[in-house]
Write a protein that holds these residues in place. Sequence first.
Motif, PDB file in Angstrom:
ATOM      1  N   ARG A   1      -0.337   9.933   9.624  1.00  0.00           N
ATOM      2  CA  ARG A   1      -0.663   8.578   8.993  1.00  0.00           C
ATOM      3  C   ARG A   1       0.490   8.112   8.072  1.00  0.00           C
ATOM      4  NH1 ARG A   1      -3.877  12.471   7.091  1.00  0.00           N
ATOM      5  NH2 ARG A   1      -3.945  11.697   4.968  1.00  0.00           N
ATOM      6  N   ALA A   2       0.785   6.714   7.959  1.00  0.00           N
ATOM      7  CA  ALA A   2       1.650   6.147   6.974  1.00  0.00           C
ATOM      8  C   ALA A   2       0.745   5.432   6.061  1.00  0.00           C
ATOM      9  CB  ALA A   2       2.441   5.069   7.813  1.00  0.00           C
ATOM     10  N   LEU A   3       0.913   5.988   4.895  1.00  0.00           N
ATOM     11  CA  LEU A   3       0.234   5.626   3.593  1.00  0.00           C
ATOM     12  C   LEU A   3       0.893   4.233   2.935  1.00  0.00           C
ATOM     13  CD1 LEU A   3      -1.605   8.967   2.252  1.00  0.00           C
ATOM     14  CD2 LEU A   3      -2.468   7.231   3.952  1.00  0.00           C
ATOM     15  N   HIS A   4       0.246   3.293   2.583  1.00  0.00           N
ATOM     16  CA  HIS A   4       0.684   2.608   1.611  1.00  0.00           C
ATOM     17  C   HIS A   4       0.017   2.627   0.344  1.00  0.00           C
ATOM     18  CE1 HIS A   4       2.339  -0.152   5.093  1.00  0.00           C
ATOM     19  NE2 HIS A   4       1.471   0.736   5.732  1.00  0.00           N
TER      20      HIS A   4
ATOM     21  N   GLY B   1       6.817  -1.872  -0.445  1.00  0.00           N
ATOM     22  CA  GLY B   1       7.831  -2.038   0.722  1.00  0.00           C
ATOM     23  C   GLY B   1       7.912  -0.450   1.266  1.00  0.00           C
ATOM     24  N   ARG B   2       7.294   0.447   0.981  1.00  0.00           N
ATOM     25  CA  ARG B   2       7.289   1.931   1.216  1.00  0.00           C
ATOM     26  C   ARG B   2       6.155   2.463   1.641  1.00  0.00           C
ATOM     27  NH1 ARG B   2      12.150   4.132  -1.267  1.00  0.00           N
ATOM     28  NH2 ARG B   2      13.382   2.541  -2.285  1.00  0.00           N
TER      29      ARG B   2
ATOM     30  N   GLY C   1       7.168   0.500  11.705  1.00  0.00           N
ATOM     31  CA  GLY C   1       5.793   0.065  11.578  1.00  0.00           C
ATOM     32  C   GLY C   1       4.731   0.786  12.434  1.00  0.00           C
ATOM     33  N   ASP C   2       5.207   1.217  13.724  1.00  0.00           N
ATOM     34  CA  ASP C   2       4.511   1.818  14.662  1.00  0.00           C
ATOM     35  C   ASP C   2       4.800   3.257  14.720  1.00  0.00           C
ATOM     36  OD1 ASP C   2       3.248   2.948  16.561  1.00  0.00           O
ATOM     37  OD2 ASP C   2       4.016   1.726  18.211  1.00  0.00           O
TER      38      ASP C   2
ATOM     39  N   TRP D   1       8.204   8.595  -0.804  1.00  0.00           N
ATOM     40  CA  TRP D   1       8.006   7.067  -0.329  1.00  0.00           C
ATOM     41  C   TRP D   1       9.200   6.499   0.201  1.00  0.00           C
ATOM     42  CZ3 TRP D   1       3.092   5.263  -0.177  1.00  0.00           C
ATOM     43  CH2 TRP D   1       2.295   5.794  -1.071  1.00  0.00           C
TER      44      TRP D   1
ATOM     45  N   ARG E   1      11.155   3.742   2.647  1.00  0.00           N
ATOM     46  CA  ARG E   1      11.241   2.147   3.060  1.00  0.00           C
ATOM     47  C   ARG E   1      10.457   2.092   4.568  1.00  0.00           C
ATOM     48  NH1 ARG E   1      17.484   0.487   2.344  1.00  0.00           N
ATOM     49  NH2 ARG E   1      16.274  -1.285   3.332  1.00  0.00           N
TER      50      ARG E   1
ATOM     51  N   ARG F   1       9.691  -4.115   7.813  1.00  0.00           N
ATOM     52  CA  ARG F   1       8.857  -5.394   7.479  1.00  0.00           C
ATOM     53  C   ARG F   1       9.274  -6.669   8.344  1.00  0.00           C
ATOM     54  NH1 ARG F   1       3.489  -5.412   5.278  1.00  0.00           N
ATOM     55  NH2 ARG F   1       3.896  -5.518   7.577  1.00  0.00           N
TER      56      ARG F   1
ATOM     57  N   ASP G   1      -3.833   3.455   1.041  1.00  0.00           N
ATOM     58  CA  ASP G   1      -4.716   3.424   2.301  1.00  0.00           C
ATOM     59  C   ASP G   1      -3.455   3.419   3.349  1.00  0.00           C
ATOM     60  OD1 ASP G   1      -7.141   2.705   3.173  1.00  0.00           O
ATOM     61  OD2 ASP G   1      -6.141   0.544   3.588  1.00  0.00           O
TER      62      ASP G   1
ATOM     63  N   ARG H   1      12.458  -8.531  -2.008  1.00  0.00           N
ATOM     64  CA  ARG H   1      12.328  -7.847  -0.784  1.00  0.00           C
ATOM     65  C   ARG H   1      13.097  -8.610   0.688  1.00  0.00           C
ATOM     66  NH1 ARG H   1       6.381  -6.095  -0.213  1.00  0.00           N
ATOM     67  NH2 ARG H   1       7.118  -4.999   1.523  1.00  0.00           N
TER      68      ARG H   1
END
Lengths: 647, 647
Positions: free
Chosen positions: A533-536, A546-547, A575-576, A642, A644, A647, B612, B644
């Motif tokens: 999982r990539a958590l924001h 942004g990380r 992102g994927d 965290w 980067r 985006r 999340d 950013r």
Amino acid sequence: MTSLNIPTAGGFRPPAVPEVDVHGFWGERIDAVADKTVMILYDRCVAAGMLDQIDPDRLVPEIRMPFHTRADGSPDTVNVQMFWDSDVAKVIEAAAYALYRKPNPDLEAKTDAIIDMFEKLQQPDGYLNSWFIRMQPGKRWTNLRDCHELYCAGHLMEAAVAYFHATGKRKFLDVMCRYADHIDHMFGPRPGQRPGYCGHEEIELALVRLGRTTGEQRYLDLARFFVDERGKRPHYFDVEAKERGADPKQFRHRTYEYNQSHAPVREQTKVTGHAVRAMYLYAGMADIATEFTDDSLTDALKILWDDLTTKQMYVTGGIGPAASNEGFTDYFDLPNESAYAETCAAVGLIMWASRMLGRGPDRRYADIMEQALYNGALSGLATDGAKFFYDNPLESRGTHHRWIWHRCPCCPPNIARTVLSIGSYMYGVSTGELAVHLYGESTARLAVGAAPVTLTQRTDYPWDGRIAITVGLDVPVSFKLALRLPAWCRGAKLSIDGESIDVAVAEDKGYARIERLWRGGETILLDLPMDIRALHANPAVRADIGRVCLARGPIIYCAEEVDNGAGLNSVILPGDLSHAGAGSIEQLGKAVAIDVAAKRERWDDWRGKLYDAKKPILEDVTTRFVPYHLWDNREPGEMLVWVRTER
Amino acid sequence: MTSLNIPTAGGFRPPAVPEVDVHGFWGERIDAVADKTVMILYDRCVAAGMLDQIDPDRLVPEIRMPFHTRADGSPDTVNVQMFWDSDVAKVIEAAAYALYRKPNPDLEAKTDAIIDMFEKLQQPDGYLNSWFIRMQPGKRWTNLRDCHELYCAGHLMEAAVAYFHATGKRKFLDVMCRYADHIDHMFGPRPGQRPGYCGHEEIELALVRLGRTTGEQRYLDLARFFVDERGKRPHYFDVEAKERGADPKQFRHRTYEYNQSHAPVREQTKVTGHAVRAMYLYAGMADIATEFTDDSLTDALKILWDDLTTKQMYVTGGIGPAASNEGFTDYFDLPNESAYAETCAAVGLIMWASRMLGRGPDRRYADIMEQALYNGALSGLATDGAKFFYDNPLESRGTHHRWIWHRCPCCPPNIARTVLSIGSYMYGVSTGELAVHLYGESTARLAVGAAPVTLTQRTDYPWDGRIAITVGLDVPVSFKLALRLPAWCRGAKLSIDGESIDVAVAEDKGYARIERLWRGGETILLDLPMDIRALHANPAVRADIGRVCLARGPIIYCAEEVDNGAGLNSVILPGDLSHAGAGSIEQLGKAVAIDVAAKRERWDDWRGKLYDAKKPILEDVTTRFVPYHLWDNREPGEMLVWVRTER
């Protein structure tokens, strides 16, 4: 008197440590702590001079630790030596669990010797505190706000309970019951008693442990009194200061939010002040809520829980960002590099979370308990059991390293006792239900009512999400079995003896709760897929904008310089993450690494320039992430949680 | 005695303020300051009680400003009232330039009255300091380290020079020459003189101004003595402290790096301590280097220049990130939200940069002068001339606003005098060359040797990069004309009377240097294309990683909430800015805005969640950027310089 924590009323209680044999991931950690850490802790207490202060047969030693300095430059009346009893107590508690794990006549003899010292030191009226008996006689109970007196008592009680469970020896337990009786005599609502409570909470949860072990209701009542009295007006710490001739405003932490006595506990809505104190208070409150089925406390705790976990908690479960107060600041103020996030505070969060489960299985608590345990707490202990983190930042430029000892040595024994007692956090036992809060290779000898139930877990958790649980019974028993379904997991599958169970139907508050007549020998298969999982973070957390942070199962990951070279902030994750792979890490046992195809900015052409219109060139790289709790166990260097993201 | 700064030796000197008529961008600012700011400053000095302290005909007033507190809680011997003379002096200096700009009998009468007070206050031996004459008599020259005594003298000298240039009145100049003579008598290398220097540098550059105006070599020699003596061992501040019975270690700023006296100035390689003091020292050193053609100082200054501008400077030209010492910390430590970046420090950088041009045109200095001027300095003054910034952060959550007055009111008169005297920063004059350092609508009456030369600039700079310069002469004169080609500009074009000049051939240190016999009436067209630039910061600046800042010409841009709504950190700029457009800003005159098609993360669905796995949704938006120096002149709100960027 019952020897173990068999519940006699509503609510769930943790098993005693000896009731769970732990193997696998935690078993290895327990062995490292039992084989190495505990004796290291003992040796360092001796080297620090702690036993010189405790042993009444030795000359009263010089004061070793400097007193704190007040804001105005004058020396305060407080130093860290005042709470040496608590450090020694945590070492005894850890030793107790270690002795349960494996016999160690040398360690047992040394522990018995310390217990003998405490027994000899105990005053005829039951009072027992090495600082106020030997270093500052005549000042006992004059400064509850600053002097950690009831805090030390609490840790000694916890140690006594643990030592009794581990060895069956009653001496220390009896000593501490006499001290508890003395405290019960001194503090309370009756005429002649003091309406006080400690500036450093701990006694509350300790009295509950002592009450549960001894069956003595007075201890539970006294714990409840301390909780109920806290923050009432006129403020006890004001009254007490005036009585000793001091100005109540002369308080180095300025506001009583520091020790959570700024308001009665049921009126508190924001988690404030010193993080460890806050956690220990809330843990004690949760115990009282369980023992007295007190919804007014539970309601207050739910508000505080949300306040902490949705506005003030690092993704590691670390809490308390600021070094200045060892605690909380403003909402969403979670800087990574300067994070204090003391190991003890994460341990405290685990303690609080586990006690919130006293009112029944609910994954909002168990998930956070697991998150703090595998990340912000376990990071405090090196894999070799010999080095420690006090503060647990989420980013390092390469200068933050594990240390051997600390002038305020609270964290090492705290993480040691937590690891050694992990079995008691894994389960919850009520009159008609058994809850499995944490997964891990283990055998638990529990009971439903009078009927013994053995639960055996076979699993590679936390590296693999498949868990096989077998139910061992002497005779068929009807009870409910609650299995946590972590919120991080999508697509959990459950079957009993090959028959699949619809998880969605069985789920209640994040647990599959299966009620049936168990005949013994059933095998439950639980499959918790561990996707990467990539958590924001909530964008109010300025530091994480942004990380992303990578997670797999309960484990939070970080990048280290040893795997990736320096300049970790040049890494940009895609992102994927569907192509991210899992691998194993040399030097770090079975731990699972995550390898991600990423971009990286070239940073080597900036020499002599501060600002430039040239866009940094991107290169393709594979970036390796390792479990956060394992960082700084190999070559030292940068670390980053965290990272980067594209985006 | 010459009345203006006509060079008699090598090197370039700035013209006096009255020699340049400024219109256009700066003309409007000058008018706002002359019409409004100067009288505001006067009124606020009166309201603060400053004249009560200066005027010997009034009763000695009570001390109005509290003394600083030492680290140990005891009161220090220093307060901000000690340097009120300097605040009043800067107001007189600003008033002088304002009177040159336009007659103002009321302001002139008020200024004359203050000058009369100083004249009356002056002691028979020439000494002149209101604090030590009236508030703490008997303590003069006992604490150069802390008490700003020579600093106040320096500002009074600058004021006297300016007032003389503006009005032709000699009284104040004569008063200050008598004081300078007294100081020259007290300090120096001869027996009976003290080898001291000020803890707050300023006297050095002031003595050079006084020497240039009066032609008195002793003032230049004294300035050089102060520069040469600084940081020698035994340390003057140690000796002086012992003489007044104090412990030299009892120094609230701990290290002499704070006032740049930790080492002899030629051995200093790192810009340290209080930012304004550092800039004033280096400015004075540069003046001495020019006056004495002293390469050893120039070499030291080059190292310090690189140290500052490649490791310690905000992109706005703001310097000194920390409030604690009003100054410098570690290399690349440039946090945006907490940036101190005092207006006075940016003014000081402009002063230093302009003086580095004393050894000849070099755009490494002039470019930074322009950068600090249009951004980190000018931001300190509201467009209406009535409100001020003391600190100039590069990011605000919406709580940082311009204020009316400050307990330490150094910045308002400092930016006011800088704006009013901008003409003197625009040009450099040597015996055979005229340099144009800054562009802007203006007419300058200069001279090459004895021959007067009028340079007239017609331009909308800084909003447009096209500049037409006409050369006015009485008779043909041969001289070199140096025109700055800013490093931010690609594709500069140059022509004289329609004949194009190859810029690459003519360029020397970033200036087109055109030597010819000028006949008068020539028109030089310089075209400096102003492309929109996205600046990246050196990745060692942790705060700016993954971000860009927009610039156009010399102007640094920011986004404001008033144009873009809250949550500016949700904006993500595209990597390609070729479609960005320039527009005009209602309410902000001719200022050019930049509009960029960008992405923006939706941040409205985070309520109650801290972490999340869901990726934030992106929306298409147009984001408006406005010149940084204009921020907080409309509705209050968030502000962000480093935005950013897509990766």
